[in-house]
Enzyme design. Structure first.
Site, mmCIF file in Angstrom:
data_model
loop_
_atom_site.group_PDB
_atom_site.id
_atom_site.type_symbol
_atom_site.label_atom_id
_atom_site.label_comp_id
_atom_site.label_asym_id
_atom_site.label_seq_id
_atom_site.Cartn_x
_atom_site.Cartn_y
_atom_site.Cartn_z
ATOM 1 N N ALA A 26 0.808 -1.225 0.000
ATOM 2 C CA ALA A 26 0.000 0.000 0.000
ATOM 3 C C ALA A 26 0.838 1.269 0.000
ATOM 4 O O ALA A 26 0.439 2.283 -0.584
ATOM 5 C CB ALA A 26 -0.934 -0.005 1.204
ATOM 6 N N THR A 30 0.098 5.156 -1.579
ATOM 7 C CA THR A 30 -0.411 6.239 -0.730
ATOM 8 C C THR A 30 0.141 7.590 -1.171
ATOM 9 O O THR A 30 -0.520 8.621 -0.996
ATOM 10 C CB THR A 30 -0.072 5.998 0.752
ATOM 11 O OG1 THR A 30 1.333 5.733 0.885
ATOM 12 C CG2 THR A 30 -0.857 4.828 1.313
ATOM 13 N N PHE A 37 -6.101 0.918 2.648
ATOM 14 C CA PHE A 37 -7.343 0.308 3.120
ATOM 15 C C PHE A 37 -7.155 -0.490 4.402
ATOM 16 O O PHE A 37 -8.100 -0.725 5.138
ATOM 17 C CB PHE A 37 -7.939 -0.591 2.028
ATOM 18 C CG PHE A 37 -8.341 0.154 0.794
ATOM 19 C CD1 PHE A 37 -9.374 1.068 0.839
ATOM 20 C CD2 PHE A 37 -7.688 -0.051 -0.409
ATOM 21 C CE1 PHE A 37 -9.759 1.774 -0.290
ATOM 22 C CE2 PHE A 37 -8.056 0.649 -1.550
ATOM 23 C CZ PHE A 37 -9.091 1.561 -1.489
ATOM 24 N N ARG A 38 -5.903 -0.904 4.676
ATOM 25 C CA ARG A 38 -5.659 -1.719 5.860
ATOM 26 C C ARG A 38 -5.188 -0.898 7.060
ATOM 27 O O ARG A 38 -4.878 -1.462 8.102
ATOM 28 C CB ARG A 38 -4.620 -2.811 5.555
ATOM 29 C CG ARG A 38 -5.108 -3.824 4.544
ATOM 30 C CD ARG A 38 -4.144 -4.994 4.393
ATOM 31 N NE ARG A 38 -4.589 -5.892 3.358
ATOM 32 C CZ ARG A 38 -5.532 -6.822 3.509
ATOM 33 N NH1 ARG A 38 -6.116 -6.971 4.670
ATOM 34 N NH2 ARG A 38 -5.885 -7.586 2.499
ATOM 35 N N HIS A 123 -2.933 -9.768 -5.961
ATOM 36 C CA HIS A 123 -4.302 -9.706 -5.456
ATOM 37 C C HIS A 123 -5.294 -9.251 -6.520
ATOM 38 O O HIS A 123 -6.412 -8.845 -6.201
ATOM 39 C CB HIS A 123 -4.374 -8.785 -4.230
ATOM 40 C CG HIS A 123 -3.604 -9.308 -3.062
ATOM 41 N ND1 HIS A 123 -3.158 -8.510 -2.022
ATOM 42 C CD2 HIS A 123 -3.170 -10.562 -2.766
ATOM 43 C CE1 HIS A 123 -2.498 -9.249 -1.153
ATOM 44 N NE2 HIS A 123 -2.491 -10.495 -1.583
ATOM 45 N N SER A 191 3.919 -3.728 5.104
ATOM 46 C CA SER A 191 4.210 -4.100 6.490
ATOM 47 C C SER A 191 4.532 -5.578 6.630
ATOM 48 O O SER A 191 4.909 -6.034 7.706
ATOM 49 C CB SER A 191 3.011 -3.755 7.383
ATOM 50 O OG SER A 191 1.847 -4.433 6.918
ATOM 51 N N ASN A 216 10.441 1.073 3.805
ATOM 52 C CA ASN A 216 9.126 1.182 4.434
ATOM 53 C C ASN A 216 9.210 2.195 5.569
ATOM 54 O O ASN A 216 10.202 2.231 6.299
ATOM 55 C CB ASN A 216 8.669 -0.177 4.980
ATOM 56 C CG ASN A 216 7.172 -0.224 5.241
ATOM 57 O OD1 ASN A 216 6.370 0.065 4.354
ATOM 58 N ND2 ASN A 216 6.782 -0.573 6.457
#
Length: 245
Positions: A26, A30, A37-38, A123, A191, A216
């Site tokens: 994600a 961003t 969304f998580r 996904h 993550s 990250n």
């Protein structure tokens, strides 16, 4: 000085690498304005979301499924999102002749819109849907234009090309095959909490012997599986790498 040295070493590693694999999450999107969304305040925080996005719910109530699907992913406004510096950086590596494959957990299609040619959508993708009977494909605009999108040939309600809860990952074996061929694995903006993808860094480092690089903002708890760790936004990492001459 140590930070500059890390950038210099990574730049040389990327220059010499024959096969580069990039795993994105994600955090890669961003910076384009797409919500995570998580995240704690994200749409996945709704306890019912997993049910609304499940294969069983689609099979039982396809009309209601499409209502929730559109609301959850806000697809009516999805055209506003554009590839960011991180997406363009990966496409530029490919343009320079690098054998680079992107394994993305994201469903936004921004890697492809950013001109990356070798992308494995782990996904699935929000950008398309298909008829479950004749397999004809339809684009995002068609889904936006029809409250409950149906096949123009068969009149069947379309099946989204996002992997739903209860589905297997159709691209998993292709991703694993690529991991075992890679010289370098870069993990960006994830993550590493969701299996089986969370095991990819360990496979690359422990089984393949690839050089592993993590980019990250937050620590993942898997730093021991990486040769280089950059606790930065992806855009910051790209700028740091670009500043090394």
């Amino acid at each position: 000085m140590i930070f500059v040295q890390q950038f210099e070493e990574v730049r040389l590693i990327l220059e010499k690498a024959k096969k580069i694999t990039v795993l994105t999450g994600a955090g890669a999107s961003t910076e384009s304005g797409i919500p995570d969304f998580r995240s704690a305040n994200g749409l996945y925080a709704d306890a019912n979301v997993e049910m609304y996005l499940s294969r069983g719910y689609y099979n039982r109530s396809p009309k209601e499924f499409w209502k929730h699907y559109k609301e959850i992913f806000q697809i009516n406004t999805f055209h506003q999102y554009k590839p960011n510096r991180g997406h363009r950086f990966l496409a530029e590596l490919e343009e320079q002749g690098k054998d680079i494959t992107i394994l993305t957990q994201n469903i936004d299609g921004l890697h492809q819109l950013g001109d990356s040619k070798h992308v494995i959508d782990l996904h699935g993708t929000l950008q398309t849907a298909h008829c479950p009977k004749c397999k004809t494909g339809y684009d995002l605009q068609y889904m936006i234009d029809h409250e409950v999108p149906r096949c123009q040939k068969c009149n069947f309600i379309l099946n989204p090309d996002v992997v739903l809860y209860g589905d297997t990952l159709p691209q998993y074996q292709n991703a694993i095959k690529r991991l075992y061929e890679t010289d370098v694995l870069i993990v960006m903006g994830t993550s590493l909490k969701v299996q089986p993808v969370a095991s990819f860094p360990q496979i690359a480092k422990r089984e393949v012997g690839a050089t592993t690089i993590l980019v990250n903002e937050e620590l993942t708890g898997q730093e021991y599986n990486f040769d280089y760790v950059f606790q930065n936004k992806i855009g910051e990492f790209v700028e740091g790498l670009s500043s090394i001459k």
